[in-house]
Design a protein around this motif. Structure first.
Motif, short mmCIF file in Angstrom:
data_model
loop_
_atom_site.label_atom_id
_atom_site.label_comp_id
_atom_site.label_asym_id
_atom_site.label_seq_id
_atom_site.Cartn_x
_atom_site.Cartn_y
_atom_site.Cartn_z
N GLU A 220 0.78 -1.23 0.03
CA GLU A 220 -0.08 0.21 -0.07
C GLU A 220 0.79 1.20 -0.04
OE1 GLU A 220 -2.17 -3.47 1.53
OE2 GLU A 220 -0.31 -2.38 2.18
N ALA A 221 2.16 1.08 0.38
CA ALA A 221 2.92 2.23 0.17
C ALA A 221 3.36 2.97 -1.18
CB ALA A 221 4.40 2.05 0.91
N PHE A 222 3.08 2.00 -2.08
CA PHE A 222 3.53 2.46 -3.59
C PHE A 222 2.06 2.48 -4.27
CE2 PHE A 222 6.88 0.34 -1.64
CZ PHE A 222 8.11 0.78 -1.98
N GLY A 223 2.40 3.25 -5.39
CA GLY A 223 1.03 3.70 -6.03
C GLY A 223 1.35 4.64 -7.25
N GLY A 224 0.52 5.49 -7.44
CA GLY A 224 0.41 6.55 -8.33
C GLY A 224 1.20 7.62 -8.21
N ARG A 225 0.98 8.25 -6.85
CA ARG A 225 1.65 9.52 -6.50
C ARG A 225 1.88 9.39 -4.91
NH1 ARG A 225 2.34 13.12 -10.48
NH2 ARG A 225 3.06 14.76 -9.36
#
Length: 338
Positions: A220-225
Motif C-alpha cells: 500500500e506504500a506504493f502507487g501512482g503518487r
C-alpha cells in the motif's frame, strides 16, 4: 553454497542512509544488492556481509542501470550528487527510471528531502503541503520527484517517495552537528549555522533503515503518487543539542555561529558553504514534518531519543569508528577506510 537472488537493490548504497538500510536488511537475514560507482569501495563497505551482492553502475547510462537492476523487484534510490551540481538530480533519475523499467523492476522508492516544499505554509508539514520551491536546489529535487511520480501515474512503474529532515548519527559527516561532536571530544571550535535556537528536527540515521525495510514490504506504500514523511523524534534546536553535548562531555565547548552573511563571505573560499546560502531559509523558517500517515501505514516507529543519539554520536568520535556496517563488523579510522 547456493547464492539466493537479491530482490532489493540499494542504488547509492555507499552513503550513510544506504548503510542504514543495508544494516536493517542484513539484520533480517535478507539478501540485498548494493549498487555504486566504485567496486573496490563497495566491496570494502559490504564485502564482509554474505547477504550483500555487489554491483557497479554508470549512472549516466540507462543500459548500465538496466544491467545493475536486472532481476530486482524493489529499487531504493539514494544517489547523491555534489551539493553544487544539483542539476544532475533530474537527469540521473530519468536514466534510472528508464533502465529500471527496461529491467522489469516493479517499484522504486526515492529517499527525498524537504527541499521541494519551499517556504513552509503551515506549522507542521503533511504530505499534501504545496510543493512550491523557491530555490534552485528545491526545483531540482522537485523535478526529480516529478519524473518518478509521473512514471508511476502513467502505470510504467510503482513508486513512492520517503522524505527525511536533516539527519545525524555516528560517522555522519554531512550533519550540521558533526563538527560540534568533533569539537566536544577532540577540542577546537564547534561551527554551527545560525540562528541555532530556531525550532528544528533531526532524524537519527540508524532509525531510517528499519523504516525503509518495513516500507518496501508494504504494497500500500506504493502507487501512482505516494509520498511519505519520516519525522524526527520531536522538535529540538541546534542550541539544545549543542548543550546536550556539553552536558554529556562535562565541559564547555567553544562555539562559533555563522549566519547568512558570514556564509556568503566564507563561500568565497569554500564552494560548499556558498551553496548553503540559498538554503539558509531552513534555519529561519523551519520545515517540521508530520509523519502520522506513515505511522498509520506501517505502525509505531522506533525513534532514538536525542540524548541517546548524541551519546552514540559522541562515542563514535571517541572510538574513531564509522557506523556499524551490515554484518556487524566495525571499521576503524586507523585502518584508513574513513
Amino acid at each position: 553454497m547456493d547464492i539466493q537472488p537479491s530482490r532489493i537493490a540499494l542504488f547509492g548504497a555507499a552513503g550513510v542512509i544506504g548503510q542504514s538500510v543495508a544494516s536493517a536488511l542484513s539484520a533480517q537475514g535478507r539478501h540485498y544488492r548494493v549498487v555504486g560507482r566504485s567496486e573496490s569501495s563497495m566491496r570494502r563497505q559490504f564485502g564482509h556481509d554474505a547477504l550483500a551482492e555487489v554491483k557497479t553502475w554508470d549512472p549516466d547510462s540507462p543500459a548500465s542501470v538496466q544491467a545493475a537492476a536486472e532481476g530486482i523487484e524493489t529499487l531504493v534510490y539514494m544517489v547523491g550528487v555534489d551539493y553544487w551540481r544539483f542539476e544532475l538530480h533530474p537527469a540521473l533519475m530519468r536514466k534510472t527510471i528508464d533502465g529500471a523499467i527496461a529491467a522489469g523492476v516493479k517499484r522504486i522508492l526515492l529517499i527525498g528531502t524537504v527541499y521541494p516544499y519551499g517556504l513552509p505554509q503551515t506549522p507542521t508539514i503533511r504530505e499534501d503541503h504545496p510543493r512550491e520551491p523557491h530555490t534552485f536546489k528545491g526545483r531540482m529535487r522537485k523535478a526529480q520527484e516529478d519524473l518518478l511520480l509521473e512514471a508511476a501515474t502513467e502505470g510504467k512503474i510503482e513508486a513512492a517517495v520517503l522524505r527525511l529532515p536533516d539527519f545525524y548519527g555516528p560517522g555522519v559527516e554531512a550533519s550540521f552537528l558533526h563538527g560540534a561532536a568533533q569539537a566536544a571530544i577532540n577540542g577546537g571550535t564547534a561551527d554551527l549555522i545560525g540562528p541555532i535556537d530556531t525550532p528544528h528536527e533531526f532524524v537519527f540515521v540508524p532509525d531510517v533503515g528499519p523504516v525503509v525495510a518495513r516500507l518496501i514490504d508494504t504494497p500500500e506504500a506504493f502507487g501512482g503518487r505516494r509520498v511519505w514523511h519520516l519525522a524526527g523524534v520531536g522538535v529540538t534546536s541546534q542550541q539544545a543539542l549543542f548543550e546536550e553535548m556539553q552536558r554529556q562531555v562535562g565541559h564547555p565547548i567553544k562555539l562559533r555561529v555563522a549566519g547568512k552573511t558570514m556564509l556568503r563571505v566564507l563561500g568565497l573560499f569554500k564552494p560548499m558553504l556558498r551553496e548553503m546560502v540559498e538554503m539558509h531559509y531552513l534555519q529561519t523558517h523551519p520545515v517540521l514534518m508530520d509523519d502520522g500517515a506513515l505511522q498509520r501505514l506501517i505502525g509505531p516507529i522506533r525513534k532514538t531519543p536525542y540524548a541517546e543519539g548524541i551519546r552514540q554520536t559522541l562515542q563514535a568520535v571517541r572510538d574513531g569508528v564509522e557506523p556499524t556496517p551490515p554484518g556487524g563488523a566495525r571499521r576503524a579510522k586507523a585502518a584508513g577506510i574513513a
